[in-house]
Structure formats: structure tokens, C-alpha cells
Design a protein around this motif. Structure first.
Motif, short mmCIF file in Angstrom:
data_model
loop_
_atom_site.label_atom_id
_atom_site.label_comp_id
_atom_site.label_asym_id
_atom_site.label_seq_id
_atom_site.Cartn_x
_atom_site.Cartn_y
_atom_site.Cartn_z
N ARG A 87 0.85 -1.21 0.00
CA ARG A 87 0.00 0.00 0.00
C ARG A 87 0.88 1.25 0.00
O ARG A 87 0.58 2.22 -0.68
CB ARG A 87 -0.94 -0.01 1.19
CG ARG A 87 -2.18 -0.86 0.99
CD ARG A 87 -3.23 -0.61 2.05
NE ARG A 87 -2.75 -0.91 3.40
CZ ARG A 87 -2.72 -2.12 3.94
NH1 ARG A 87 -3.15 -3.15 3.25
NH2 ARG A 87 -2.29 -2.30 5.16
N GLY A 130 1.99 2.12 -3.35
CA GLY A 130 0.98 2.55 -4.30
C GLY A 130 0.09 1.45 -4.85
O GLY A 130 -0.72 1.70 -5.74
N PHE A 131 0.21 0.24 -4.34
CA PHE A 131 -0.65 -0.85 -4.80
C PHE A 131 -1.98 -0.79 -4.05
O PHE A 131 -2.04 -0.36 -2.92
CB PHE A 131 0.01 -2.21 -4.54
CG PHE A 131 1.17 -2.50 -5.46
CD1 PHE A 131 0.97 -3.16 -6.65
CD2 PHE A 131 2.45 -2.10 -5.12
CE1 PHE A 131 2.02 -3.42 -7.49
CE2 PHE A 131 3.51 -2.36 -5.95
CZ PHE A 131 3.31 -3.02 -7.15
N SER A 132 -3.02 -1.26 -4.71
CA SER A 132 -4.35 -1.30 -4.11
C SER A 132 -4.54 -2.68 -3.47
O SER A 132 -5.02 -3.61 -4.10
CB SER A 132 -5.40 -1.05 -5.18
OG SER A 132 -6.67 -1.08 -4.60
N VAL A 133 -4.12 -2.79 -2.21
CA VAL A 133 -4.17 -4.06 -1.49
C VAL A 133 -4.93 -3.86 -0.19
O VAL A 133 -4.69 -2.90 0.54
CB VAL A 133 -2.74 -4.57 -1.18
CG1 VAL A 133 -2.79 -5.89 -0.44
CG2 VAL A 133 -1.94 -4.71 -2.44
N GLY A 134 -5.84 -4.77 0.12
CA GLY A 134 -6.59 -4.71 1.37
C GLY A 134 -5.76 -5.20 2.53
O GLY A 134 -4.63 -5.67 2.36
N ALA A 168 -6.67 -7.99 -3.14
CA ALA A 168 -6.78 -6.71 -3.82
C ALA A 168 -7.91 -5.92 -3.19
O ALA A 168 -8.97 -6.46 -2.89
CB ALA A 168 -7.05 -6.92 -5.31
N ALA A 169 -7.66 -4.65 -2.96
CA ALA A 169 -8.66 -3.79 -2.32
C ALA A 169 -9.88 -3.69 -3.22
O ALA A 169 -9.76 -3.56 -4.43
CB ALA A 169 -8.09 -2.41 -2.05
N ASP A 186 -12.99 -2.34 -5.29
CA ASP A 186 -13.37 -1.10 -5.96
C ASP A 186 -14.84 -0.89 -5.62
O ASP A 186 -15.72 -1.56 -6.17
CB ASP A 186 -13.16 -1.23 -7.46
CG ASP A 186 -13.51 0.04 -8.21
OD1 ASP A 186 -13.84 1.05 -7.55
OD2 ASP A 186 -13.45 0.03 -9.44
#
Length: 136
Positions: free
Chosen positions: A78, A81-85, A90-91, A93
Motif C-alpha cells: 500500500r 501505491g498498490f491497491s491491497v486490502g 486486492a482492495a 473497488d
């Protein structure tokens, strides 16, 4: 030797591939599964990684880094800059999720709340109100 031979030959049972793996302890299997979402994301991005037992080594542009847990790896991703929960997946959308929900189950407004209904219910309930001697 048995696993090595099994890995060399692809075995399919009822149309699904049969995968052979080492006989890890339950805790090790759970920790390795926690990395699955991160591994999927890294594969999509073409970033090299390794998962020795319960750790994960990711080869970033600035050098390799070893993580002790999926949460630690997700936190660093995160920051990069990655979209990770928080659990390594993956976090989500939220806009896309809302759109899919609306397509699957189109909601319709039935009507506005009417004051008459609440008033009538209150009047009916007052018929059953106990009258005490103090109020007479």
C-alpha cells in the motif's frame, strides 16, 4: 522423489488438475494461503517474488525485501501505491461493486413515507392504553 515425479506429470481428475504439494503443518498452510491475494497481484504486475515457507520475498526495483506475514507485505505494498486490502487481497473497488449490485438487483423506490400510517397506528395503540386512577 515421489513429489518430483508427480510434479513432472500433469494429472487431471474429472476435468480439474490434481496438484501435489509438500505435507506442511496446518499453521504453515494457513500462512501460505494468506499470501495468495498478494501473489496474484504481483503476478499480474510482473513482479518477481518467492515464498519460502511462511515468509515472502519480493524483488522490488530497489532490491529484494523479506516479509514475515501477509499483513506486513500488504502494508508495504500500500505504501508503494498498490491497491491491497488489509488481508492481502486486492482492495475492493467500491464503485464497481455498487454498480454490479445495482445491475444484479435493480432497486425501485415504492413511495414516500406517509405520515397517515404512523398516525393511525398510534391512535390504535392508544385504544389499549391503560388508564390509571391518577389520570382520571
Amino acid at each position: 522423489m515421489v513429489l518430483k515425479k508427480a510434479w513432472q506429470k500433469k494429472i487431471v481428475v474429472e476435468g480439474r488438475p490434481l496438484i501435489f504439494d509438500h505435507d506442511y503443518a496446518t499453521e504453515v498452510v494457513q500462512k501460505r494461503k494468506a499470501y495468495n491475494g498478494i501473489k496474484k497481484l504481483l503476478k499480474e504486475k510482473g513482479i518477481r517474488f518467492q515464498t519460502p515457507l511462511t515468509k515472502m520475498r519480493i524483488h522490488w526495483d530497489d532490491g529484494p525485501k523479506l516479509y514475515g506475514s501477509a499483513q506486513e507485505a500488504a502494508c508495504d505494498m500500500r505504501k508503494r501505491g498498490f491497491s491491497v486490502g488489509p488481508n492481502g487481497l486486492a482492495a475492493p473497488d467500491h464503485e464497481a461493486t455498487l454498480e454490479r449490485l445495482q445491475q444484479a438487483m435493480p432497486w425501485q423506490h415504492v413511495g414516500e413515507r406517509r405520515e397517515g400510517t404512523a398516525r393511525r397506528a398510534k391512535e390504535k395503540l392508544q385504544e389499549f392504553e391503560r388508564i390509571t386512577q391518577d389520570s382520571e
